[in-house]
Motif scaffolding. Structure first.
Motif, PDB file in Angstrom:
ATOM      1  N   CYS A   5       0.855  -1.182   0.000  1.00  0.00           N
ATOM      2  CA  CYS A   5       0.000   0.000   0.000  1.00  0.00           C
ATOM      3  C   CYS A   5       0.900   1.245   0.000  1.00  0.00           C
ATOM      4  CB  CYS A   5      -0.885  -0.015   1.247  1.00  0.00           C
ATOM      5  SG  CYS A   5      -1.781   1.513   1.510  1.00  0.00           S
ATOM      6  N   CYS A   8       0.265   2.992   3.792  1.00  0.00           N
ATOM      7  CA  CYS A   8       0.683   2.387   5.059  1.00  0.00           C
ATOM      8  C   CYS A   8       1.779   1.338   4.869  1.00  0.00           C
ATOM      9  CB  CYS A   8      -0.523   1.771   5.773  1.00  0.00           C
ATOM     10  SG  CYS A   8      -1.204   0.342   4.920  1.00  0.00           S
ATOM     11  N   CYS A  19      -7.156  -0.685   0.566  1.00  0.00           N
ATOM     12  CA  CYS A  19      -6.168  -1.344   1.424  1.00  0.00           C
ATOM     13  C   CYS A  19      -6.877  -1.985   2.609  1.00  0.00           C
ATOM     14  CB  CYS A  19      -5.154  -0.319   1.897  1.00  0.00           C
ATOM     15  SG  CYS A  19      -3.961  -1.002   3.048  1.00  0.00           S
ATOM     16  N   SER A  21      -5.526  -2.725   5.378  1.00  0.00           N
ATOM     17  CA  SER A  21      -4.986  -2.221   6.650  1.00  0.00           C
ATOM     18  C   SER A  21      -5.485  -0.820   6.982  1.00  0.00           C
ATOM     19  CB  SER A  21      -3.456  -2.198   6.588  1.00  0.00           C
ATOM     20  OG  SER A  21      -2.968  -3.485   6.338  1.00  0.00           O
ATOM     21  N   CYS A  22      -5.387   0.087   5.990  1.00  0.00           N
ATOM     22  CA  CYS A  22      -5.754   1.476   6.286  1.00  0.00           C
ATOM     23  C   CYS A  22      -7.034   1.920   5.586  1.00  0.00           C
ATOM     24  CB  CYS A  22      -4.604   2.409   5.926  1.00  0.00           C
ATOM     25  SG  CYS A  22      -4.264   2.511   4.165  1.00  0.00           S
TER      26      CYS A  22
END
Ligand SMILES: [Zn+2]
Length: 71
Positions: A5, A8, A19, A21-22
């Protein structure tokens, strides 16, 4: 291919639109991809022209050296 990403730096799932994660949007618009391909083509063309110009310049210099020797 595992991409990270850009926000992040976490590995992203291939084909993912955001993404995991973020949760940011990580898709690349088709228009940008097309533009990139176009730029890559133009770059190849430009370097071809540059090589051709260099060869012509070299030929001109060679010719000039010969004519200078004659005079
Ligand atoms: Zn992220």
């Amino acid at each position: 291919m595992i991409a990270a990403c850009p926000f992040c730096a976490q590995p992203t799932v291939p084909q993912a639109l955001v993404c995991s994660s973020c949760s940011r949007d990580i898709t690349i618009p088709e228009t940008l991809l097309a533009e990139r391909d176009d730029l890559i083509r133009k770059r190849a063309l430009a370097s071809e022209e540059l090589a051709q110009a260099k060869a012509e310049l070299e030929a001109l210099r060679r010719r000039q050296r010969i004519s200078l020797r004659r005079s």
